[in-house]
Write a protein that holds these residues in place. Structure first.
Motif, PDB file in Angstrom:
ATOM      1  N   MET A   8       0.832  -1.206   0.000  1.00 39.14           N
ATOM      2  CA  MET A   8       0.000   0.000   0.000  1.00 39.14           C
ATOM      3  C   MET A   8       0.862   1.249   0.000  1.00 39.14           C
TER       4      MET A   8
ATOM      5  N   LYS B  58       3.841   1.391  -1.397  1.00 38.53           N
ATOM      6  CA  LYS B  58       4.369   1.471  -2.775  1.00 38.53           C
ATOM      7  C   LYS B  58       3.329   2.076  -3.704  1.00 38.53           C
ATOM      8  N   ALA B  59       2.065   1.660  -3.529  1.00 40.36           N
ATOM      9  CA  ALA B  59       0.988   2.176  -4.385  1.00 40.36           C
ATOM     10  C   ALA B  59       0.799   3.671  -4.205  1.00 40.36           C
ATOM     11  N   ARG B  60       1.213   4.205  -3.068  1.00 33.93           N
ATOM     12  CA  ARG B  60       1.117   5.647  -2.819  1.00 33.93           C
ATOM     13  C   ARG B  60       2.381   6.372  -3.285  1.00 33.93           C
TER      14      ARG B  60
END
Lengths: 301, 257
Positions: free
Chosen positions: A194, A196-198
């Protein structure tokens, strides 16, 4: 083993005089402890303990939650190699141990990312090999004037002004890093994908934290020694984890317990004429046991 | 004409030596949603992770709101802030001391360098609003470690909703929700799409849900098999004719749900 680290020259007065009341005795002991803390070396030791406790507690909260507790232990033991190499080469150990710790931290991070090994297994390999090399290196040194026991158990009473400045700067660095990237560190601790996704640069953040932790452990070795340094990082944070539901409370309480344990540990050491570093660790463990028992006590009341 | 929020062109993604996604192309416009369907191992989650920059792309091109995703998975921070992602499985250490309010608040934060107390009031308001939207305001002070699977899903959805976004990416999001929560969940997605213009990309195994709720469908099995409106892309004739018995069998299995 009887640690040879310098102890504080206060002993409780012989209570053979049966007429002396307990309160008078306590007052006398308190007066002696207050007198003792008038000495600059005691004031430096106390301040050094508080700074180390704050740093250890602050980084310790993230360290235990990211399951890096063994890292601080392994780094403490491996630092002995850096110190022994410095002694062998005639260099100042304090100057060598800092870059050694940073290289160790970055090396471990690199190996963890590039190999498929478990963290504790990899750390065990590095820590055992460093310790073996350190002992071999020390065998060439002969008699180390600093004393091996001081390396193993530390000597908080030998903390100098320059050490305090170094600890103070490092504490400031820790506060700025944790304070300004708190939410990033929280998300990274909770769930890496999560983060990394940000768009969080996970590898860079992880390395920055490890470098900071390595520096804190390396700077604390002088006061606490290689064997007990990880206690400052792990125990107050674990005690705090048992008491807190909120992340921010956990972080602040962990740092506060680190500092408080240093104060009470130094007092314990002064009153009972005990070695300082181990006394602080005993106070930390007492706090941890209290934190473990307190929720059960609340439930039964 | 609606703005293109996500454009994927000839995207290929490897997992080790294995090519999990082969030359996939599609686009997603503002105020619409698109479902990715396909059998297990079809590369649906891999495709999503590549679009988010979690996995590297081997070839092809991904653009979000006109900004290209770099090979290293980087997007400009202002664009990254417009994306919300709800993963398929949210595994975390339940011993971590964190409240629901703290977790949802992480969705509001910019994640750059900022003071911990920056925007405290607006943050608190947004957290309460987001939790109310997913009917989870009563959980606000609870520890995340004590949440059930369905509660965790709702709290994570609040984490996505806590700040206005342009693109919502969901990987099998409703799994774990009860029937009423699932119905509320799709109503919420519909509101976000129609009233706030969010573009929604979701992976799903529930073909009946996709048929009822989604504007467009992409059928994937490592490569793109077909795409279009659900009536066309999910018709038995279309699936059987275009993709053979394997996919028809898959459709049959999953439309039973």
């Amino acid at each position: 083993m009887a640690p040879s680290s310098r102890t504080i020259g206060i002993s409780i007065q012989n209570t053979s005089d049966s007429n002396m009341s307990i309160s008078t005795e306590l007052t006398a002991t308190l007066a002696r402890v207050i007198d003792l803390f008038q000495f600059p070396f005691m004031q430096r030791a106390l301040l050094g303990g508080i700074l180390t406790g704050l740093m250890g507690g602050l980084l310790g909260s993230f360290t235990i939650l990211r399951q890096l507790s063994f890292f601080s232990d392994a780094l403490g033991h491996s630092a002995l190699l850096g110190i022994s190499l410095a002694v062998l080469l005639g260099l100042n150990p304090a100057l060598v141990v800092l870059p050694f710790a940073v290289l160790f931290g970055l090396g471990v991070t690199y190996l963890l990312e590039k190999t498929q090994l478990w963290t504790d297994a990899l750390l065990n390999i590095i820590y055992s090999s460093s310790l073996a090399l350190a002992v071999i290196t020390l065998s060439f040194v002969g008699q180390y004037k600093g004393g091996l026991n001081n390396l193993l158990f530390g000597d908080i009473l030998a903390v100098r002004e320059i050490d305090l400045w170094l600890s103070g700067l490092l504490l400031l660095g820790c506060i700025l890093f944790i304070g300004l990237t708190l939410r990033t560190q929280m998300l990274l601790t909770l769930n890496e994908p999560m983060a990394k996704a940000r768009g969080v640069a996970v590898s860079a953040q992880r390395s920055a934290f490890i470098v900071l932790l390595s520096l804190v452990v390396a700077v604390s070795i002088k006061a606490i020694g290689v064997l007990l340094v990880s206690a400052f990082v792990v125990i107050p944070a674990c005690a705090s984890q048992l008491l807190c539901q909120k992340f921010t409370h956990h972080l602040l309480l962990s740092a506060a317990l680190g500092a408080l344990s240093a104060v009470f540990g130094m007092l314990l050491s002064a009153v009972f004429n005990l070695p300082s570093g181990p006394s602080i660790v005993v106070v930390q463990v007492t706090m941890f046991l209290g934190a473990a028992i307190l929720p059960h006590f609340r439930a039964t009341v | 004409m609606r703005e293109t929020v996500l454009a994927v062109e000839r995207l290929s993604v490897h997992r080790g030596a294995y090519e999990a996604v082969q030359e996939v192309s599609f686009s997603l416009e503002a105020g619409t949603d698109l479902a990715i369907v396909g059998p297990n191992g079809a590369g649906k989650s891999t495709l999503i992770q590549a679009i988010l920059g979690i996995l590297p792309c081997q070839s092809g091109h991904v653009a979000v709101l006109g900004a290209s995703l770099s090979r290293a998975g980087k997007l400009p921070p202002a664009v990254r802030q417009q994306i919300a992602y709800l993963p398929q499985s949210f595994s975390f250490d339940r011993r971590i001391p964190m409240t629901v309010a703290e977790l949802v608040g992480l969705g509001w934060d910019q994640l750059g360098l900022q003071l911990p107390w920056a925007g405290r009031r607006a943050r608190g308001r947004a957290i309460r609003q987001a939790l109310a939207q997913v009917d989870a305001i009563s959980l606000i002070d609870q520890s995340v470690g004590g949440l059930s699977g369905g509660e965790t899903k709702r709290v994570l959805l609040a984490y996505c909703l806590v700040r206005p976004r342009r693109l919502l990416i969901l990987d099998e999001a409703p799994a774990g929700l009860d029937v009423r929560s699932e119905s509320d969940f799709y109503q919420l997605l519909s509101d976000l799409k129609q009233e706030q213009g969010w573009a929604i990309l979701q992976v799903s195994h529930d073909l009946e849900m996709v048929r009822r709720n989604c504007d467009r469908v992409v059928c994937l099995n490592r490569r793109l098999l077909c795409q279009g409106i659900p009536e066309v892309a999910l018709s038995l004739e279309s699936l059987t004719t275009a993709y053979g018995s394997e996919f028809a069998h898959y459709r049959h299995q999953h439309s039973e749900h």
